[in-house]
Design a protein around this motif. Sequence first.
Motif, PDB file in Angstrom:
ATOM      1  N   ASP A 161     -14.670 -19.714   0.640  1.00 48.08           N
ATOM      2  CA  ASP A 161     -13.380 -19.229   0.141  1.00 48.08           C
ATOM      3  C   ASP A 161     -13.285 -17.722   0.297  1.00 48.08           C
ATOM      4  O   ASP A 161     -12.232 -17.183   0.665  1.00 48.08           O
ATOM      5  CB  ASP A 161     -13.207 -19.594  -1.339  1.00 48.08           C
ATOM      6  CG  ASP A 161     -12.957 -21.069  -1.551  1.00 48.08           C
ATOM      7  OD1 ASP A 161     -13.099 -21.544  -2.690  1.00 48.08           O
ATOM      8  OD2 ASP A 161     -12.618 -21.765  -0.570  1.00 48.08           O
ATOM      9  N   LYS A 215      -7.669 -18.976  -5.889  1.00 46.19           N
ATOM     10  CA  LYS A 215      -8.603 -20.079  -5.619  1.00 46.19           C
ATOM     11  C   LYS A 215     -10.043 -19.591  -5.703  1.00 46.19           C
ATOM     12  O   LYS A 215     -10.906 -20.259  -6.275  1.00 46.19           O
ATOM     13  CB  LYS A 215      -8.334 -20.675  -4.239  1.00 46.19           C
ATOM     14  CG  LYS A 215      -9.251 -21.858  -3.882  1.00 46.19           C
ATOM     15  CD  LYS A 215      -8.816 -22.538  -2.589  1.00 46.19           C
ATOM     16  CE  LYS A 215      -9.598 -23.818  -2.369  1.00 46.19           C
ATOM     17  NZ  LYS A 215     -10.840 -23.644  -1.676  1.00 46.19           N
ATOM     18  N   LEU A 216     -10.290 -18.420  -5.168  1.00 48.04           N
ATOM     19  CA  LEU A 216     -11.645 -17.882  -5.209  1.00 48.04           C
ATOM     20  C   LEU A 216     -12.078 -17.588  -6.645  1.00 48.04           C
ATOM     21  O   LEU A 216     -13.148 -18.002  -7.086  1.00 48.04           O
ATOM     22  CB  LEU A 216     -11.708 -16.605  -4.366  1.00 48.04           C
ATOM     23  CG  LEU A 216     -13.035 -15.859  -4.365  1.00 48.04           C
ATOM     24  CD1 LEU A 216     -14.156 -16.741  -3.846  1.00 48.04           C
ATOM     25  CD2 LEU A 216     -12.931 -14.588  -3.551  1.00 48.04           C
ATOM     26  N   LEU A 262      -4.823 -24.885   0.872  1.00 48.69           N
ATOM     27  CA  LEU A 262      -4.753 -23.943  -0.251  1.00 48.69           C
ATOM     28  C   LEU A 262      -3.608 -24.321  -1.184  1.00 48.69           C
ATOM     29  O   LEU A 262      -3.779 -24.382  -2.400  1.00 48.69           O
ATOM     30  CB  LEU A 262      -4.563 -22.526   0.270  1.00 48.69           C
ATOM     31  CG  LEU A 262      -4.328 -21.458  -0.810  1.00 48.69           C
ATOM     32  CD1 LEU A 262      -5.522 -21.351  -1.749  1.00 48.69           C
ATOM     33  CD2 LEU A 262      -4.038 -20.101  -0.167  1.00 48.69           C
ATOM     34  N   ALA A 271      -4.812 -17.417  -2.423  1.00 50.14           N
ATOM     35  CA  ALA A 271      -6.183 -17.471  -1.916  1.00 50.14           C
ATOM     36  C   ALA A 271      -7.128 -16.744  -2.876  1.00 50.14           C
ATOM     37  O   ALA A 271      -8.245 -17.199  -3.135  1.00 50.14           O
ATOM     38  CB  ALA A 271      -6.253 -16.858  -0.515  1.00 50.14           C
TER      39      ALA A 271
END
Lengths: 145, 75
Positions: B26, A58-59, B48, A55
């Motif tokens: 996000d 991804k950011l 994801l 996560a």
Amino acid sequence: MKHLKRPTSYLLTAIFAVTLCIGFGTGCNAARLETGGAYAQEGVQADLAFYQVDAAYKLAYGILDGAFAFEFENRDSLWSVSPDIKHSLDQIRPQAELWNGRYLEARAAYKAMPVPANLQPMQAALLKIQQLQATAQTFLPQPET
Amino acid sequence: MTPSAILTLVTAALAHAPTIAQGVQDARQLIVALFTAQLINATQQDALNGFVDAKQKLHEAGIVPEHWQVQPDPA
């Protein structure tokens, strides 16, 4: 560009929190993963740490990608502002490609053998990507205060 | 910096609002994952995983997005 200031601050706060959490493990294991998802498959222990690192990736990737895309799509205009914008991002681009690749290779290794020791190369690559992403943002035109 | 150049940049920044909005989303999901006791459902997990898997496939194929590549300076 005032409307850009608050989202940018939110993103920077999130990234700082992530760095603390993943880099120093400061008590960030409260969330739960629903069984059946990619990180909590049936019969297998849920892997929250893996989810958190992905996560965070991804950011950081999204912001870095957005910075590169913004400069690329507005190159001529930004060049008239200053050639240093492109040149500065060009210093980062090869590093971003390198560390993105290292993250993904480490991820493949982790998926093949999901042990804590194999998570560390992912975390190390992630921290590099986050540093590059923070640097890239400084080279773009800043919102007016 | 000329007024038309400023207008061009502002227009481009506004055009990237969806990217910024996605980034904020996000960020929110990540903060939920790190600091709350909320349940991360299977759909969120799969989304994801799918995102990162796609990046992995590109990397394995040796594909680098054009805007990530160093290119010649404008003429």
